[in-house]
Design a protein around this motif. Structure first.
Motif, PDB file in Angstrom:
ATOM      1  N   ASP A 135      58.994  29.012  67.675  1.00 53.49           N
ATOM      2  CA  ASP A 135      58.013  29.463  68.882  1.00 53.49           C
ATOM      3  C   ASP A 135      57.701  28.575  69.916  1.00 53.49           C
ATOM      4  O   ASP A 135      57.781  28.826  71.230  1.00 53.49           O
ATOM      5  CB  ASP A 135      57.058  30.351  68.410  1.00 53.49           C
ATOM      6  N   ASP A 139      58.856  28.084  73.802  1.00 52.70           N
ATOM      7  CA  ASP A 139      57.834  27.947  75.045  1.00 52.70           C
ATOM      8  C   ASP A 139      57.741  26.746  75.508  1.00 52.70           C
ATOM      9  O   ASP A 139      57.084  26.667  76.570  1.00 52.70           O
ATOM     10  CB  ASP A 139      56.497  28.251  74.044  1.00 52.70           C
ATOM     11  N   PRO A 143      57.212  28.610  79.201  1.00 48.80           N
ATOM     12  CA  PRO A 143      55.890  28.882  78.461  1.00 48.80           C
ATOM     13  C   PRO A 143      56.122  30.528  78.437  1.00 48.80           C
ATOM     14  O   PRO A 143      56.534  31.259  79.476  1.00 48.80           O
ATOM     15  CB  PRO A 143      54.865  28.544  79.682  1.00 48.80           C
ATOM     16  N   GLY A 144      55.501  30.843  77.394  1.00 49.68           N
ATOM     17  CA  GLY A 144      55.464  32.379  77.170  1.00 49.68           C
ATOM     18  C   GLY A 144      56.870  33.106  76.616  1.00 49.68           C
ATOM     19  O   GLY A 144      56.938  34.349  76.451  1.00 49.68           O
ATOM     20  N   ARG A 145      57.877  32.351  76.612  1.00 51.61           N
ATOM     21  CA  ARG A 145      59.306  32.914  76.470  1.00 51.61           C
ATOM     22  C   ARG A 145      59.386  33.663  74.928  1.00 51.61           C
ATOM     23  O   ARG A 145      60.059  34.560  75.013  1.00 51.61           O
ATOM     24  CB  ARG A 145      60.278  32.038  76.723  1.00 51.61           C
ATOM     25  N   SER A 146      58.927  32.981  74.081  1.00 54.53           N
ATOM     26  CA  SER A 146      59.007  33.467  72.656  1.00 54.53           C
ATOM     27  C   SER A 146      58.587  34.895  72.370  1.00 54.53           C
ATOM     28  O   SER A 146      59.027  35.431  71.491  1.00 54.53           O
ATOM     29  CB  SER A 146      58.361  32.558  71.646  1.00 54.53           C
ATOM     30  N   ASN A 217      56.395  34.822  84.151  1.00 53.98           N
ATOM     31  CA  ASN A 217      56.434  33.481  83.607  1.00 53.98           C
ATOM     32  C   ASN A 217      57.543  32.722  84.451  1.00 53.98           C
ATOM     33  O   ASN A 217      57.363  31.398  84.756  1.00 53.98           O
ATOM     34  CB  ASN A 217      56.453  33.139  82.004  1.00 53.98           C
TER      35      ASN A 217
END
Length: 250
Positions: A135, A139, A143-146, A217
């Motif tokens: 994760d 990220d 950022p925040g993709r997971s 994001n």
């Protein structure tokens, strides 16, 4: 191994993390080191195979005082990191902030920030730690993709491997200065100064299968960024630039 004890704010200095040239550019401060590691996802991992050095580009992510490095289960560093013996490695991250152009070829340089970490890398085998590491790697790139994608299934996890390197023996080095010409060169009719180096992203191109709008994001990541502030103008006094030559980026 340590020559200077570490603290809550800095890592211990060791012979391998203490430069022999331009010592004033080095730091062992945790905040500075973490900032460089966190500013990019690209790193280079060095190790030795059959007596020969190998350096591979890959991606990394920092979680606390540990760096995770992505790979496949068939890659040489991942195979070498299996077991209790681990794999001795050197991990480097470099950011170039500006080209430093002077009136002499010798005194050209770059403004940069870099981190070099030494240690023994181990393959991550604990399922919970592997989830955290994967994760973090996703990220680190976006950022925040997971949280927005399907997590890896058992088959995919079996084909993916991650190694970890504890940040025990690590330092950062940087240059952030103006062009430094020798006094006798200041009146030469050549351009001298800084050329800022920036990175950015183009407009996202959705795949044909995409039916959802661009996530917030990704909008933030790919939004146009303002131009960097103009480089400061050096004062008119003479300077000597022998210590800022093209050989000084290390």
């Amino acid at each position: 191994m340590s020559t200077v004890p570490d603290s809550d704010t800095s890592y211990a200095r060791t012979p391998r993390t203490t430069p022999t040239r331009y010592k004033d550019r080095a730091t062992w401060e945790r905040e500075a080191i973490h900032a460089v590691l966190d500013a990019t996802y690209l790193c280079h991992l060095g190790f030795v195979v059959d007596g020969a050095p190998v350096v591979l580009p890959t991606i990394h992510a920092r979680v606390g005082d540990r760096v995770y490095v992505h790979g496949s289960t068939g890659s040489r560093p991942l195979r070498g990191a299996r077991g209790e013996q681990g794999l001795p490695v050197c991990l480097t991250v470099t950011l170039v902030d500006a080209l430093v152009l002077t009136k002499s070829a010798f005194n050209h340089s770059v403004n940069f920030r870099s981190v070099v970490a030494h240690g023994t890398a181990y393959q991550v085998t604990d399922p919970e730690e592997l989830t955290v590491a994967l994760d973090a790697l996703v990220d680190q790139v976006v950022p925040g993709r997971s949280a927005e994608v399907r997590p890896a299934n058992a088959k995919e996890l079996a084909a993916t491997a991650v190694i970890r390197l504890d940040l025990d023996e690590v330092s950062a080095k940087s240059r952030n200065d103006l062009a430094a010409d020798d006094a006798e060169d200041l009146d030469l009719p050549h351009w001298a100064g800084l050329v800022p180096v920036t990175s950015g992203y183009g407009t996202p191109l959705p795949d044909a299968s995409t039916t959802v709008p661009l996530p917030a994001n990704l909008r933030a990541l790919t939004a146009p960024r303002p131009a960097p502030d103009p480089a400061p103008v050096p004062d008119s006094g003479p300077s000597t630039g022998a210590d800022d030559s093209t050989r000084s980026a290390g």
